[in-house]
Design an enzyme around this catalytic site. Structure first.
Site, PDB file in Angstrom:
ATOM      1  N   GLY A  41       0.893  -1.205  -0.236  1.00 59.23           N
ATOM      2  CA  GLY A  41       0.066   0.068  -0.098  1.00 59.23           C
ATOM      3  C   GLY A  41       0.970   1.174   0.107  1.00 59.23           C
ATOM      4  O   GLY A  41       0.739   2.158  -0.690  1.00 59.23           O
ATOM      5  N   HIS A  42       1.791   1.469   0.946  1.00 64.00           N
ATOM      6  CA  HIS A  42       2.663   2.436   1.002  1.00 64.00           C
ATOM      7  C   HIS A  42       3.328   2.447  -0.250  1.00 64.00           C
ATOM      8  O   HIS A  42       3.686   3.479  -0.744  1.00 64.00           O
ATOM      9  CB  HIS A  42       3.801   2.255   2.231  1.00 64.00           C
ATOM     10  CG  HIS A  42       3.340   2.150   3.502  1.00 64.00           C
ATOM     11  ND1 HIS A  42       3.011   1.116   4.259  1.00 64.00           N
ATOM     12  CD2 HIS A  42       2.558   3.105   4.187  1.00 64.00           C
ATOM     13  CE1 HIS A  42       2.792   1.395   5.291  1.00 64.00           C
ATOM     14  NE2 HIS A  42       2.162   2.494   5.377  1.00 64.00           N
ATOM     15  N   GLY A 152      -3.108   7.803   1.371  1.00 60.48           N
ATOM     16  CA  GLY A 152      -3.973   6.634   0.646  1.00 60.48           C
ATOM     17  C   GLY A 152      -5.530   6.908   0.796  1.00 60.48           C
ATOM     18  O   GLY A 152      -5.878   7.281   2.141  1.00 60.48           O
ATOM     19  N   LYS A 154      -7.214   4.587   1.646  1.00 55.00           N
ATOM     20  CA  LYS A 154      -7.340   3.462   2.899  1.00 55.00           C
ATOM     21  C   LYS A 154      -7.792   4.419   4.018  1.00 55.00           C
ATOM     22  O   LYS A 154      -8.686   4.021   5.069  1.00 55.00           O
ATOM     23  CB  LYS A 154      -6.049   2.919   3.077  1.00 55.00           C
ATOM     24  CG  LYS A 154      -5.951   2.369   4.421  1.00 55.00           C
ATOM     25  CD  LYS A 154      -6.483   0.868   4.667  1.00 55.00           C
ATOM     26  CE  LYS A 154      -6.731   0.108   5.741  1.00 55.00           C
ATOM     27  NZ  LYS A 154      -5.801   0.690   6.976  1.00 55.00           N
ATOM     28  N   MET A 189      -4.455  -3.975   2.888  1.00 58.67           N
ATOM     29  CA  MET A 189      -3.213  -3.924   3.409  1.00 58.67           C
ATOM     30  C   MET A 189      -3.024  -2.679   4.411  1.00 58.67           C
ATOM     31  O   MET A 189      -3.540  -1.864   4.268  1.00 58.67           O
ATOM     32  CB  MET A 189      -2.319  -3.608   2.345  1.00 58.67           C
ATOM     33  CG  MET A 189      -2.067  -4.793   1.623  1.00 58.67           C
ATOM     34  SD  MET A 189      -0.367  -4.602   0.798  1.00 58.67           S
ATOM     35  CE  MET A 189      -0.714  -6.247  -0.291  1.00 58.67           C
TER      36      MET A 189
HETATM   37  P1  AMP Z   1       0.594   4.753   7.957  1.00 61.53           P
HETATM   38  O1  AMP Z   1       1.999   4.380   7.789  1.00 61.53           O
HETATM   39  O2  AMP Z   1      -0.551   3.578   8.222  1.00 61.53           O
HETATM   40  O3  AMP Z   1       0.685   6.182   8.567  1.00 61.53           O
HETATM   41  O4  AMP Z   1       0.282   4.949   6.158  1.00 61.53           O
HETATM   42  C1  AMP Z   1       1.050   5.981   5.397  1.00 61.53           C
HETATM   43  C2  AMP Z   1       0.104   6.202   4.190  1.00 61.53           C
HETATM   44  O5  AMP Z   1      -0.003   5.033   3.489  1.00 61.53           O
HETATM   45  C3  AMP Z   1      -1.234   6.579   4.604  1.00 61.53           C
HETATM   46  O6  AMP Z   1      -1.574   7.789   3.481  1.00 61.53           O
HETATM   47  C4  AMP Z   1      -2.010   5.861   4.410  1.00 61.53           C
HETATM   48  O7  AMP Z   1      -3.500   5.913   3.963  1.00 61.53           O
HETATM   49  C5  AMP Z   1      -1.597   4.968   3.365  1.00 61.53           C
HETATM   50  N1  AMP Z   1      -1.881   3.676   3.076  1.00 61.53           N
HETATM   51  C6  AMP Z   1      -1.746   2.550   4.144  1.00 61.53           C
HETATM   52  N2  AMP Z   1      -2.380   1.608   3.891  1.00 61.53           N
HETATM   53  C7  AMP Z   1      -2.595   1.628   2.693  1.00 61.53           C
HETATM   54  C8  AMP Z   1      -3.109   0.658   1.543  1.00 61.53           C
HETATM   55  N3  AMP Z   1      -3.515  -0.601   1.811  1.00 61.53           N
HETATM   56  N4  AMP Z   1      -3.271   1.146   0.120  1.00 61.53           N
HETATM   57  C9  AMP Z   1      -2.878   2.670  -0.061  1.00 61.53           C
HETATM   58  N5  AMP Z   1      -2.505   3.285   0.762  1.00 61.53           N
HETATM   59  C10 AMP Z   1      -2.326   2.818   2.037  1.00 61.53           C
END
Ligand code: AMP
Length: 288
Positions: A41-42, A152, A154, A189
């Site tokens: 995802g990231h 994301g 998400k 994810m």
């Molecule tokens: P986090 O590390 O959880 O703070 O996420 C960092 C970035 O990755 C945020 O903008 C989330 O929305 C994005 N993100 C997390 N999981 C996904 C995913 N499965 N698909 C797309 N983007 C994602």
């Protein structure tokens, strides 16, 4: 051992020196903020960043301000060396990984609140969350001064909160959303999926399947309430403790009753054992 190849900086001063050099040569700079424990995802956001711009910065910072004292800040997965390897593989230009004090000096006193959009959905059970996110993202945007920052879908409510903040505070950055990346069985994810037991992992895709079914029902013109009631029952049956299951306007998150006649998304958050999962999908046929 940490990857020695990808350029990593720990201080705002170092970050700014590199960015200033890139600016001199007219590069378009994209920031992808993360809390690490990187997954596809990231990485999809980093790939999107590379399509949009010339230089991509990924920040890795587990932001204490967005966790309540009873939440998982201490146990949040930290896989820094592996993260660097993954980012190196897709040719990220720079990683910004500040220590806590670099972001929050001991007498740090400022807090950003984005009213309205931060209420409801995740804002209800996590009232600290969006303030913590908005504050750290405002800092990251000011530290890096990118042309574009990517978040994301998400975390859709988060994406809208940040876009509103950037507009309200004239931060001069475009906020772009990237599509949700899912496992083969539909589970979105998430770094937190690592917490799931094998048995929970088997049941976890029910969250996505349920909101997908609701979205399809809405696209067929069915009424919201019975679809949500059915969804609640299905999630309960699969062992979820539902935090919220709602249909909202995709642009301003206003609640929608009756039937969907506008751009809408279905949003859900639920506990599966000790793990909090969130997901959302667009109602087909409604604009994003
Ligand atoms: P986090 O590390 O959880 O703070 O996420 C960092 C970035 O990755 C945020 O903008 C989330 O929305 C994005 N993100 C997390 N999981 C996904 C995913 N499965 N698909 C797309 N983007 C994602």
């Amino acid at each position: 051992m940490a990857s020695k190849i990808i350029k990593t900086v720990r201080t705002v001063a170092e970050l700014r020196t590199i960015i200033a050099d890139w600016r001199k040569t007219g590069h378009k700079i994209i920031l992808v903020p993360t809390m690490g424990a990187l997954h596809e995802g990231h990485l999809s956001l980093v790939r999107l960043a590379k399509e949009i711009g010339d230089r991509v910065v990924v920040s890795i910072f587990v932001n204490p301000a967005q966790f309540a004292p009873n939440e998982d800040f201490g146990s949040y997965p930290r896989t820094f060396d592996g993260d660097l390897d993954k980012l190196h593989e897709i040719s990220t230009d720079l990683v910004f990984a500040p220590p806590r004090d670099e972001v929050y000096p001991p007498d740090f006193s400022t807090h950003i609140t984005v009213e309205g959009l931060s209420d409801g959905l995740c804002g209800t059970s996590r009232p600290h969350f969006f303030g913590g996110v908005a504050t750290v993202v405002a800092k990251l945007l000011n530290q890096c001064r990118p042309d574009v920052a990517i978040f994301g879908d998400k975390d859709y409510q988060q994406l809208l909160v940040i876009r509103r903040m950037a507009r309200d505070l004239d931060l001069g950055v475009e906020i772009v959303g990237g599509p949700i990346v899912r496992e083969k069985d539909g589970l979105a994810m998430s770094s937190r999926n690592a917490y799931l037991t094998a048995n929970e992992r088997e049941r976890a895709p029910q969250l996505h399947l349920t909101i997908e079914e609701i979205a399809e029902g809405l696209a067929d013109g069915k009424s919201i309430k019975p679809l949500l009631d059915e969804g609640h029952a299905r999630l309960k049956e699969a062992g979820f403790d539902v935090d919220y299951l709602e249909v909202r306007n995709a642009e301003n998150l206003a609640p929608i009753d009756g039937q969907v006649q506008e751009s809408a998304r279905v949003f859900a958050a639920a506990m599966l054992g000790k793990t909090r999962l969130i997901d959302n999908v667009a109602v087909p046929g409604s604009n994003r």
